[in-house]
Design a protein around this motif. Sequence first.
Motif, PDB file in Angstrom:
ATOM      1  N   THR A 157       0.890  -1.039   0.024  1.00 29.16           N
ATOM      2  CA  THR A 157      -0.105  -0.211   0.069  1.00 29.16           C
ATOM      3  C   THR A 157       0.978   1.294   0.042  1.00 29.16           C
ATOM      4  N   GLU A 158       1.682   1.181   0.756  1.00 24.63           N
ATOM      5  CA  GLU A 158       2.899   2.291   1.014  1.00 24.63           C
ATOM      6  C   GLU A 158       3.476   2.665  -0.656  1.00 24.63           C
ATOM      7  N   GLU A 159       3.918   1.554  -1.045  1.00 25.14           N
ATOM      8  CA  GLU A 159       4.661   1.574  -2.539  1.00 25.14           C
ATOM      9  C   GLU A 159       3.626   2.337  -3.501  1.00 25.14           C
ATOM     10  N   ILE A 160       2.307   1.854  -3.399  1.00 22.43           N
ATOM     11  CA  ILE A 160       1.543   2.469  -4.552  1.00 22.43           C
ATOM     12  C   ILE A 160       1.318   4.059  -4.189  1.00 22.43           C
ATOM     13  N   LEU A 161       1.083   4.246  -2.788  1.00 18.45           N
ATOM     14  CA  LEU A 161       0.803   5.777  -2.366  1.00 18.45           C
ATOM     15  C   LEU A 161       2.184   6.578  -2.702  1.00 18.45           C
ATOM     16  N   GLU A 162       3.379   6.071  -2.567  1.00 18.63           N
ATOM     17  CA  GLU A 162       4.470   6.956  -2.870  1.00 18.63           C
ATOM     18  C   GLU A 162       4.679   7.003  -4.060  1.00 18.63           C
ATOM     19  N   LYS A 163       4.333   6.053  -4.878  1.00 17.09           N
ATOM     20  CA  LYS A 163       4.533   6.260  -6.416  1.00 17.09           C
ATOM     21  C   LYS A 163       3.607   7.536  -6.958  1.00 17.09           C
ATOM     22  N   ARG A 164       2.660   7.435  -6.347  1.00 17.16           N
ATOM     23  CA  ARG A 164       1.692   8.568  -6.765  1.00 17.16           C
ATOM     24  C   ARG A 164       2.226   9.931  -6.249  1.00 17.16           C
ATOM     25  N   ALA A 165       2.499   9.801  -5.095  1.00 25.23           N
ATOM     26  CA  ALA A 165       2.986  11.014  -4.366  1.00 25.23           C
ATOM     27  C   ALA A 165       4.231  11.704  -4.996  1.00 25.23           C
ATOM     28  N   THR A 166       5.363  10.801  -5.407  1.00 22.39           N
ATOM     29  CA  THR A 166       6.304  11.186  -6.099  1.00 22.39           C
ATOM     30  C   THR A 166       6.121  11.860  -7.518  1.00 22.39           C
ATOM     31  N   GLU A 167       5.309  10.951  -8.115  1.00 15.05           N
ATOM     32  CA  GLU A 167       4.990  11.447  -9.517  1.00 15.05           C
ATOM     33  C   GLU A 167       4.280  12.893  -9.588  1.00 15.05           C
ATOM     34  N   LEU A 168       3.673  13.179  -8.503  1.00 16.11           N
ATOM     35  CA  LEU A 168       3.119  14.544  -8.490  1.00 16.11           C
ATOM     36  C   LEU A 168       4.326  15.541  -7.837  1.00 16.11           C
ATOM     37  N   GLY A 169       5.408  15.226  -7.864  1.00 16.66           N
ATOM     38  CA  GLY A 169       6.258  16.167  -7.121  1.00 16.66           C
ATOM     39  C   GLY A 169       6.634  16.221  -5.709  1.00 16.66           C
ATOM     40  N   VAL A 170       6.176  15.049  -4.981  1.00 15.83           N
ATOM     41  CA  VAL A 170       6.465  15.276  -3.549  1.00 15.83           C
ATOM     42  C   VAL A 170       7.976  14.553  -3.296  1.00 15.83           C
ATOM     43  N   VAL A 171       8.775  15.188  -2.337  1.00 17.84           N
ATOM     44  CA  VAL A 171       9.967  14.809  -2.087  1.00 17.84           C
ATOM     45  C   VAL A 171       9.967  13.882  -0.864  1.00 17.84           C
TER      46      VAL A 171
END
Length: 499
Positions: free
Chosen positions: A107-121
């Motif tokens: 679940t974390e992997e999926i959420l992190e992928k989305r966040a970083t694609e949106l520009g989150v560091v």
Amino acid sequence: MDEKTPAFDVVVAGAGPTGLMLAGELAMAGVRCRVVERRQDRTRESRALGLHGRTMEVLNMRGMAEEVLARANPIPQVRVSLGSSLFDMGRLATDYGQLTIIPQGETEEILEKRATELGVVVDRGVALTDCWQSGRSVVCTLEQDGRVWEETASWLVGCDGSRSRVREAMGADFTGATYPYTIIVADVKLGVPLDDQLLIRVGRAGLVVATDFGNGWYRMGVIDRDKPWSDEPVTLAEVDQTLAKLFGRDMRPSEPLWTSRFHIQERQASSYRQGRMLIAGDAAHVHSPLGGQGLNLGIQDAVNLGWKLAAVVGGRAGDDLLDTFELERRRVSQGVIKVTDIATRMMTSDQLPARIARKTVMSVASRVPVTHRLAVGHLSGIATSYPTMAAAVGASSLVGTRVPDLTIAGGGRPRRLHEEMRKGGFVLIDRTDGAPLLPSVPEGDPGLLRIGGRIVADSGPWRKPEVVLIRPDGYCAWAGSREHARGQLSNTYLRWIQG
């Protein structure tokens, strides 16, 4: 660094599901966001593993549900050994009438992928050791590999768990209680397969929650009333002995992937916000794991807070809008704490009144249609609502309730609401061709999507309103006729946008 021009609008402490979901929500709205996480790597253990129906709807609103399902084991029914009570989540009015079993790390992997694609560091191995407010900023003391430094941000959100450093810096109490018994968790294979994918076995000695991962392993969550606390690691022999005691036969567990032992607590923070610092998820509330609510509450905290904080950061709303985050989410977490406390005490007690009560309650809850719907509705989060929204608006009874994935006809092919919500703005559904109901909002405003069409429904409350306004977190902000909308809709929309 100049305190007046911080590099990030928001720093999120904690890269668990709550923090990553929140960061993605903020970045989607154009907020510069950084996540700091003391752990070097993403969670590798299964840990929290069940996503309920409403959480899956939320993930569908953001385009992540399909990837979750591709990795998951959906379980539509829960069996409780008391009178063989069966709770069928497939009866829920949602596309996700199930408990979706997926390890927390995935679940974390999926959420992190989305966040970083949106520009989150996302900075791992960076610990937040202190924080305080200074004017219109928050100063964060960070540490990595022995190096200590300070950074500023406009806002800080603590998604840093039950031992939250942010909550401590806010001065918020974390009151509650610790149960007199502990829980053992083990992900193992079983030599004696179970007939049910999700079984709660209750006996005089305690209980076992057995969950099928769908790949040969089971999660066994065990409460043995007579087992004293130990600081020693959980061994396979201990798991074998405890399961044999509670099942009454040798279950032959083997090949443990992960084991853990912890105290069960129920606690609630006295405040979710202090100035420019906020908390969400386990930093704000913890409770008995019976029912698997923790991760789900955290993700839904994040979706509730995300659009509100983004509106404040972007200057579209006053910061009093953030007060509605605590107002709405505290009531939900308080309800979960109360229900899981009663259920845990009733399910683990050896006293005769409790034994009679749990058998009676389970029988009525599973067999009477009304109580069955109530039970699975609240367990899944589908029944979660925000009554304070309806009180403020004074309109339809739909206000404050969760909006399902409606089909909207008109102007071409039918549209699904949750797909239309993937940009994170408000959605206005208007079945008529009259003059614009929100003339002050320019066409093309990214904060509002107008859909001309009618809601397709053969029955139920959603077929009635001509106009529906939906918040970015999927809750009804206004519903009713076009005639009433002319006088009420603008005030409702401005209330949420301006705070």
